[in-house]
Structure formats: structure tokens, C-alpha cells
Design a protein around this motif. Structure first.
Motif, PDB file in Angstrom:
ATOM      1  N   GLU A  61       0.815  -1.220   0.000  1.00  9.17           N
ATOM      2  CA  GLU A  61       0.000   0.000   0.000  1.00  9.17           C
ATOM      3  C   GLU A  61       0.853   1.277   0.000  1.00  9.17           C
ATOM      4  O   GLU A  61       0.569   2.189  -0.782  1.00  9.17           O
ATOM      5  CB  GLU A  61      -0.992  -0.035   1.162  1.00  9.17           C
ATOM      6  N   PRO A  62       1.908   1.380   0.838  1.00  7.61           N
ATOM      7  CA  PRO A  62       2.751   2.577   0.756  1.00  7.61           C
ATOM      8  C   PRO A  62       3.455   2.712  -0.602  1.00  7.61           C
ATOM      9  O   PRO A  62       3.598   3.815  -1.118  1.00  7.61           O
ATOM     10  CB  PRO A  62       3.775   2.392   1.881  1.00  7.61           C
ATOM     11  N   LEU A  63       3.874   1.586  -1.188  1.00  2.00           N
ATOM     12  CA  LEU A  63       4.510   1.624  -2.505  1.00  2.00           C
ATOM     13  C   LEU A  63       3.527   2.106  -3.565  1.00  2.00           C
ATOM     14  O   LEU A  63       3.863   2.949  -4.397  1.00  2.00           O
ATOM     15  CB  LEU A  63       5.068   0.249  -2.871  1.00  2.00           C
ATOM     16  N   ALA A  64       2.317   1.594  -3.531  1.00  2.00           N
ATOM     17  CA  ALA A  64       1.291   2.019  -4.490  1.00  2.00           C
ATOM     18  C   ALA A  64       0.995   3.510  -4.341  1.00  2.00           C
ATOM     19  O   ALA A  64       0.874   4.236  -5.340  1.00  2.00           O
ATOM     20  CB  ALA A  64       0.021   1.196  -4.303  1.00  2.00           C
ATOM     21  N   ALA A  65       0.917   3.992  -3.098  1.00  2.00           N
ATOM     22  CA  ALA A  65       0.662   5.415  -2.864  1.00  2.00           C
ATOM     23  C   ALA A  65       1.836   6.263  -3.361  1.00  2.00           C
ATOM     24  O   ALA A  65       1.635   7.306  -3.999  1.00  2.00           O
ATOM     25  CB  ALA A  65       0.421   5.666  -1.377  1.00  2.00           C
ATOM     26  N   ALA A  66       3.065   5.820  -3.082  1.00  2.00           N
ATOM     27  CA  ALA A  66       4.248   6.559  -3.536  1.00  2.00           C
ATOM     28  C   ALA A  66       4.322   6.590  -5.058  1.00  2.00           C
ATOM     29  O   ALA A  66       4.685   7.615  -5.653  1.00  2.00           O
ATOM     30  CB  ALA A  66       5.518   5.931  -2.955  1.00  2.00           C
ATOM     31  N   MET A  67       3.962   5.503  -5.693  1.00  2.00           N
ATOM     32  CA  MET A  67       3.973   5.466  -7.153  1.00  2.00           C
ATOM     33  C   MET A  67       2.902   6.371  -7.748  1.00  2.00           C
ATOM     34  O   MET A  67       3.129   7.012  -8.778  1.00  2.00           O
ATOM     35  CB  MET A  67       3.818   4.025  -7.636  1.00  2.00           C
ATOM     36  N   ALA A  68       1.752   6.447  -7.102  1.00  2.00           N
ATOM     37  CA  ALA A  68       0.696   7.341  -7.586  1.00  2.00           C
ATOM     38  C   ALA A  68       1.134   8.794  -7.490  1.00  2.00           C
ATOM     39  O   ALA A  68       0.934   9.586  -8.424  1.00  2.00           O
ATOM     40  CB  ALA A  68      -0.591   7.113  -6.795  1.00  2.00           C
ATOM     41  N   VAL A  69       1.767   9.152  -6.375  1.00  2.00           N
ATOM     42  CA  VAL A  69       2.273  10.519  -6.204  1.00  2.00           C
ATOM     43  C   VAL A  69       3.371  10.801  -7.229  1.00  2.00           C
ATOM     44  O   VAL A  69       3.399  11.861  -7.847  1.00  2.00           O
ATOM     45  CB  VAL A  69       2.784  10.741  -4.757  1.00  2.00           C
ATOM     46  N   ALA A  70       4.278   9.845  -7.426  1.00  2.00           N
ATOM     47  CA  ALA A  70       5.356  10.016  -8.397  1.00  2.00           C
ATOM     48  C   ALA A  70       4.797  10.215  -9.802  1.00  2.00           C
ATOM     49  O   ALA A  70       5.251  11.108 -10.531  1.00  2.00           O
ATOM     50  CB  ALA A  70       6.290   8.809  -8.360  1.00  2.00           C
ATOM     51  N   ALA A  71       3.821   9.414 -10.172  1.00  2.00           N
ATOM     52  CA  ALA A  71       3.225   9.540 -11.503  1.00  2.00           C
ATOM     53  C   ALA A  71       2.581  10.906 -11.700  1.00  2.00           C
ATOM     54  O   ALA A  71       2.597  11.456 -12.796  1.00  2.00           O
ATOM     55  CB  ALA A  71       2.199   8.438 -11.724  1.00  2.00           C
ATOM     56  N   GLU A  72       2.059  11.461 -10.630  1.00  2.00           N
ATOM     57  CA  GLU A  72       1.396  12.765 -10.708  1.00  2.00           C
ATOM     58  C   GLU A  72       2.378  13.925 -10.699  1.00  2.00           C
ATOM     59  O   GLU A  72       2.195  14.900 -11.419  1.00  2.00           O
ATOM     60  CB  GLU A  72       0.436  12.894  -9.526  1.00  2.00           C
ATOM     61  N   LYS A  73       3.442  13.835  -9.898  1.00  2.00           N
ATOM     62  CA  LYS A  73       4.285  15.000  -9.653  1.00  2.00           C
ATOM     63  C   LYS A  73       5.619  15.028 -10.371  1.00  2.00           C
ATOM     64  O   LYS A  73       6.205  16.089 -10.529  1.00  2.00           O
ATOM     65  CB  LYS A  73       4.534  15.137  -8.149  1.00  2.00           C
ATOM     66  N   ILE A  74       6.135  13.899 -10.806  1.00  2.00           N
ATOM     67  CA  ILE A  74       7.457  13.883 -11.424  1.00  2.00           C
ATOM     68  C   ILE A  74       7.372  14.397 -12.853  1.00  2.00           C
ATOM     69  O   ILE A  74       6.500  14.006 -13.625  1.00  2.00           O
ATOM     70  CB  ILE A  74       8.078  12.475 -11.363  1.00  2.00           C
ATOM     71  N   VAL A  75       8.313  15.293 -13.187  1.00  2.00           N
ATOM     72  CA  VAL A  75       8.378  15.892 -14.515  1.00  2.00           C
ATOM     73  C   VAL A  75       9.804  15.783 -15.046  1.00  2.00           C
ATOM     74  O   VAL A  75      10.743  15.542 -14.296  1.00  2.00           O
ATOM     75  CB  VAL A  75       7.941  17.379 -14.497  1.00  2.00           C
ATOM     76  N   ILE A  76       9.943  16.001 -16.329  1.00  2.00           N
ATOM     77  CA  ILE A  76      11.252  16.037 -16.972  1.00  2.00           C
ATOM     78  C   ILE A  76      11.683  17.497 -17.033  1.00  2.00           C
ATOM     79  O   ILE A  76      10.926  18.361 -17.491  1.00  2.00           O
ATOM     80  CB  ILE A  76      11.196  15.460 -18.404  1.00  2.00           C
ATOM     81  N   CYS A  77      12.893  17.784 -16.559  1.00  2.00           N
ATOM     82  CA  CYS A  77      13.406  19.161 -16.569  1.00  2.00           C
ATOM     83  C   CYS A  77      13.508  19.657 -18.007  1.00  2.00           C
ATOM     84  O   CYS A  77      14.090  18.997 -18.869  1.00  2.00           O
ATOM     85  CB  CYS A  77      14.776  19.212 -15.890  1.00  2.00           C
TER      86      CYS A  77
END
Length: 179
Positions: free
Chosen positions: A44-60
Motif C-alpha cells: 500500500e505505501p509503494l502504491a501510494a508513492a507510485m501514484a504521487v510520483a506519476a502525478e508530480k514527477i516531470v522532466i526538466c
């Protein structure tokens, strides 16, 4: 002997894990089982972290690093040497240089190396961004590319492309020192 079956959700998890570098079907199945067994403290923490990463991570937009902001943390760091750009093939290479703490410069991620056999030509790499950045105050472009044939071909191509820019193009030293 019949093959044990699992639900489609578990099979999908295994299939997705098997796509990760270094994980084959057997390792993916073991990883999926470990995640399932430790559902509350790992899955569950991994799934939540991946959801946040998918939403917030961008390419500079400047260097092609991955971060939660663009320009990235490295590009915004005022302590970095603005006269030097270190060029790497992949983000993982940049992270390795950062962990080692060997250079405090601007960076540029190509997104791979030239490989005609794999259909990777200059148009598939982040070359235009590098050429656009290779102007004052930049004085040197340091190529930190792999020692493979493809890495060296990419380095040679970059030297040619940066020839018109008023920058020095250098490369990391390799080999065993003698003496």
C-alpha cells in the motif's frame, strides 16, 4: 502437473513487475508475492508513492533530469559551476555522479546513445537542447558517456556538433594509470 492459477490482478502485477530491468518472470512473481504478503507495510505505501510520483514527477525542460520541478533542483542550484555542463546518457548516470559528489556543474541527459542497429539516431536524443545550451557562460562540455562503441560514437558525434560552439569539449579519463 497443472499450472497454479491466480487472479487477473495478481497476474497483471507480475507482468508489470517483469517489465522492470533485472526482473524476469520468476523474480517478478517472487516480488509480487512479497508485496502481497506485506500488504499494509509495503504494497500500500509503494502504491501510494507510485501514484504521487506519476502525478508530480516531470522532466526538466533544461537538462532532462527527472524531478518534481522544472527547471530541476540541479539546474536551479546557484552553487553549480555555470561554465561547465556534464553530459550523461541516462538519468541513472547523473544520479551516480551526484552520489559520488565528483563534480558540481550543470548537467545534461541525452536519453541514451546513438545506436543505428537499434534505430536510435540523433533525432531520438536530447541533442538540440545541449547544442542550444553550449553558449556563454558555458566554456566546457564534459562528456561522461559509456566506454562502449555506442557511447564513443555518440561522443564523436557530439564533438562534431559542438565544433561550431565556442566551448571546449572534453571527456572523462579512462583506463589504468601507468607510472
Amino acid at each position: 502437473m497443472s499450472k497454479a492459477t491466480t487472479g487477473p490482478e495478481i497476474e497483471r502485477l507480475v507482468q508489470l513487475l517483469a517489465r522492470l530491468p533485472g526482473l524476469g518472470p520468476r523474480s517478478a512473481r517472487k516480488a509480487a508475492l512479497a508485496l502481497i504478503k506485506r500488504r499494509s507495510d509495503l504494497l500500500e505505501p509503494l502504491a501510494a508513492a507510485m501514484a504521487v510520483a506519476a502525478e508530480k514527477i516531470v522532466i526538466c525542460a533544461a537538462c532532462a533530469n527527472v524531478d518534481t520541478i522544472s527547471p530541476c533542483t540541479i539546474c536551479q542550484d546557484p552553487k553549480r559551476d555555470p561554465t561547465l555542463i556534464v553530459v550523461v546518457e541516462e538519468v541513472g548516470d547523473l544520479w551516480a555522479l551526484e552520489r559520488a559528489g565528483v563534480v558540481s556543474a550543470r548537467s545534461h541527459v541525452l536519453g541514451g546513445h546513438l545506436s543505428p542497429l537499434d534505430g536510435i539516431g540523433p533525432e531520438k536524443l536530447n541533442l538540440d537542447g545541449l547544442i542550444a545550451r553550449a553558449r556563454p557562460p558555458v566554456q566546457e562540455v564534459l562528456l561522461a558517456l559509456s566506454a562502449t562503441v555506442e557511447g564513443q560514437s555518440t561522443a564523436h558525434y557530439l564533438r562534431d556538433q559542438l565544433g561550431a560552439a565556442a566551448v571546449t569539449v572534453s571527456q572523462l579519463a579512462r583506463g589504468i594509470p601507468v607510472g
